[in-house]
Design a protein around this motif. Structure first.
Motif, PDB file in Angstrom:
ATOM      1  N   VAL A 189       0.854  -1.195   0.000  1.00  0.00           N
ATOM      2  CA  VAL A 189       0.000   0.000   0.000  1.00  0.00           C
ATOM      3  C   VAL A 189       0.889   1.245   0.000  1.00  0.00           C
ATOM      4  N   ALA A 190       0.563   2.206  -0.867  1.00  0.00           N
ATOM      5  CA  ALA A 190       1.306   3.464  -0.901  1.00  0.00           C
ATOM      6  C   ALA A 190       0.860   4.346   0.260  1.00  0.00           C
ATOM      7  N   MET A 191       1.814   4.751   1.103  1.00  0.00           N
ATOM      8  CA  MET A 191       1.494   5.588   2.257  1.00  0.00           C
ATOM      9  C   MET A 191       1.492   7.071   1.892  1.00  0.00           C
ATOM     10  N   TYR A 192       2.294   7.440   0.918  1.00  0.00           N
ATOM     11  CA  TYR A 192       2.273   8.809   0.392  1.00  0.00           C
ATOM     12  C   TYR A 192       2.863   8.804  -0.999  1.00  0.00           C
ATOM     13  N   GLY A 193       2.691   9.919  -1.702  1.00  0.00           N
ATOM     14  CA  GLY A 193       3.162  10.011  -3.078  1.00  0.00           C
ATOM     15  C   GLY A 193       2.364  11.061  -3.829  1.00  0.00           C
ATOM     16  N   LEU A 228      -7.477   9.640   5.907  1.00  0.00           N
ATOM     17  CA  LEU A 228      -6.801   9.463   7.202  1.00  0.00           C
ATOM     18  C   LEU A 228      -5.406  10.084   7.208  1.00  0.00           C
ATOM     19  N   ALA A 229      -4.903  10.475   6.051  1.00  0.00           N
ATOM     20  CA  ALA A 229      -3.538  10.993   5.952  1.00  0.00           C
ATOM     21  C   ALA A 229      -3.413  12.338   6.655  1.00  0.00           C
ATOM     22  N   GLU A 230      -2.232  12.597   7.139  1.00  0.00           N
ATOM     23  CA  GLU A 230      -1.938  13.859   7.821  1.00  0.00           C
ATOM     24  C   GLU A 230      -0.708  14.494   7.205  1.00  0.00           C
ATOM     25  N   GLY A 231      -0.570  15.811   7.396  1.00  0.00           N
ATOM     26  CA  GLY A 231       0.608  16.508   6.871  1.00  0.00           C
ATOM     27  C   GLY A 231       0.201  17.666   5.994  1.00  0.00           C
TER      28      GLY A 231
END
Length: 570
Positions: free
Chosen positions: A441-445, A496-499
């Motif tokens: 699973v890609a966590m960021y990009g 759900l991602a943060e940043g």
């Protein structure tokens, strides 16, 4: 001899159906759709107009030669009054250089012969000085018609009549028939001589101007020939174009309304399917959709919505029938717990803390009685990877181990990686080689990357932007079921991602994802049914893509054919 109205009505389906998704499009509304056919029709109307193919020529009308003399006389007068500078002697027009043949009575002129520029001198205003309200409108070289307003009347350009504003950096064209303040840079004001100003504007919109990005374009504009008809014919052309453009406006409004209504209908019917309380309601909703299938699923976006609905039904127990003889999912999870205990005893995984049983009804839709719910971390181990330092050449050579980056998660399966790393990189960094069958699973990009999932068909390590999910249950059907659940949860995971600029998922949030678990036998039936339906959807998408390509090509072909010389006037 065909009429311009016939050109519209005979090919109405082509003009209306030829649509193109804009390059920046993702999931969005109709504004991300370009009505290519209608845009092509507008351009065709203008091209026919300036070639003398839109209205019939009047054999009794005077030639444009008299108009040419009037233009010359008006220029001489302006020069004498000191309002414009005397130009160098004009180069005689060579008929070989002209782009197409004109009707009798029309004359080719250099475009610089039929207008004069109006200098804005110091009467300019910077963008930073504009307000949303004010006494005087500001026209600049941007695509927006009115850039803003100012209250300083000393900056106002008082016009002798309608003008065309050309953006030197943007090639934007605007027909302006009111006094205005000029924007700070790149504004060229063109005042047509002795002619219908709207006809001059019409011709300018058809001229070929090579794009130079943000470079200067005015020199390209004035390096063109100008088709000059008699003045009375100019008036008839402008009136005809205005009438046909109103028809195009109506077509555009109808097309946009149809696109919006189609999206609303698809969304409503699929939501009825998703929100159905029981299988009986699901079957009724699906029956309604099936009867109107060819009407509903006519765009790639609607097919994508159908695919997402299929996944939603699959993971809530409404895609395939439940069979009472299936071993309940709770027993399936007990088997997994037994396997986990064995792995803990052999030291292959660490013993985890006892966690509270997840409360199902707070986070997931209702599921069948023989299903259960668990967290991803209860049925798998989840790891990540690393990017070995690019400064150390021996981390990449000899290239031994496959190495997955987050961008490669766009593929459903990974057969081979774009890059490989060395054995030393595995030993000295946090990179781990995961076995075939691991879900990544890609966590960021960039863009749509975050939340995508793929499956390793080869052993491979990953970079730190990926999470590697190794399931305790080894069966391919279970792995495929978990994969399709994560595909269904794409938007939820992304949320759900943060940043800041590039939001990140983290292992903890992924590990705590709640997953509805059916009996293993039902997982097999679900995966088989999803594969069957997804294959159907992909075939439908391919057919639609081919159809849309044909529609675009037909719009181009009809327009090109209409411009051929032997078509005659319309």
């Amino acid at each position: 001899m065909a009429s311009a109205n016939r050109l519209i009505t005979d090919y109405l389906d082509i003009w209306s159906s030829a649509v193109k998704r804009k390059s920046s499009a993702g999931r969005g509304n109709s504004k991300r759709i370009e009505l290519y056919g209608i845009k092509k029709l507008r351009h065709l109307i203008m091209e026919l107009a300036v070639r003398g193919l839109l209205v019939k020529q009047d054999p009794e009308a005077e030639s444009a030669s008299g108009l040419v003399e009037n233009i010359k006389a008006e220029k001489a007068k302006l020069i004498k009054e000191g309002r414009i500078k005397k130009e160098k002697p004009a180069v005689e027009t060579d008929k070989k250089d002209t782009p197409f043949e004109l009707p009798n009575g029309w004359i080719w002129q250099r475009i610089t012969d039929v207008f004069y520029p109006i200098s804005v001198s110091k009467n300019k205003v910077k963008t930073s000085e504009l307000s949303s309200e004010g006494a005087y409108p500001v026209v600049d070289q941007g695509q927006t018609f009115i850039a803003g307003y100012v209250n300083d009347g000393d900056l106002l350009n008082t016009l002798p009549g309608p003008v065309i504003v050309f953006g030197d950096h943007t090639s934007a064209l605007k027909y302006i028939d009111f006094d205005f303040v000029a924007g700070a840079d790149g504004v060229k004001i063109l005042r047509p001589l002795c002619m219908n100003e709207k006809y001059f504007f019409l011709v300018c919109k058809t001229l070929p101007i090579e794009s130079r990005g943000y470079g200067r374009h005015y020199s390209r504009l004035i390096d063109n020939f100008f088709p000059l008809p008699p003045l009375t014919e100019q008036h008839r052309i402008v009136a005809k174009v205005d009438a046909l453009m109103k028809i195009c406006d109506s077509l555009e409004e109808n097309s946009e309304a149809n696109i919006t209504n189609h999206k609303t209908l698809v969304h409503s019917l699929l939501n009825t399917l998703i929100n159905a309380a029981d299988n009986s309601t699901v079957n009724k909703a699906w029956s309604c959709i099936a009867k109107n299938f060819n009407t509903l699923f006519t765009t790639e976006r609607s097919v994508e919505q159908l695919k997402q609905t299929i996944l939603q039904l699959a993971v809530t127990g409404r895609l395939v029938p439940q069979i009472s003889s299936d071993l309940p999912a709770i027993d399936f999870l007990r088997n997994i717990e037994t396997e986990k205990s064995r792995l803990v005893k052999t030291g292959r995984i660490k013993k985890e803390k006892i966690s509270q049983q997840p409360e199902f009804d707070k986070e997931l839709s209702p599921i069948p009685a023989n299903w259960t719910v668990t967290r991803l971390k209860a049925i798998s181990t989840i790891g990540t990877g690393a990017t070995p330092s690019r400064d150390q050449n021996d981390y990449y050579f000899p290239a031994i181990h496959n190495w997955v980056t987050s961008g490669e998660t766009a593929l459903p399966f990974i057969h081979e990686t774009k890059e490989k790393i060395s054995e030393k990189a595995i030993r000295e960094t946090n990179a781990t080689v995961y076995p075939a069958g691991t879900l990544i699973v890609a966590m960021y990009g960039q863009g749509k990357t975050r939340g995508q999932i793929t499956e390793l068909l080869i052993p491979a390590a990953t970079n730190q932007a990926c999470a590697a999910i190794q399931l305790f249950e080894p069966s391919p059907e279970h792995r495929a079921y978990i994969k399709l659940f994560i595909q269904k949860s794409y938007e939820e995971l992304r949320s759900l991602a943060e940043g800041g600029a590039q939001p990140n998922l983290n292992i903890g949030k992924l590990a705590n994802t709640l997953i509805p678990i059916p009996p293993l036998a039902e997982q097999r039936r679900i995966v088989a049914k999803v594969d069957e339906l997804m294959s159907m959807c992909e075939c439908l998408k391919a057919s639609l893509c081919d159809l849309h390509t044909i529609q675009l090509q037909l719009a181009d072909a009809i327009a090109d054919k209409a411009l051929e010389k032997n078509n005659g006037a319309l």
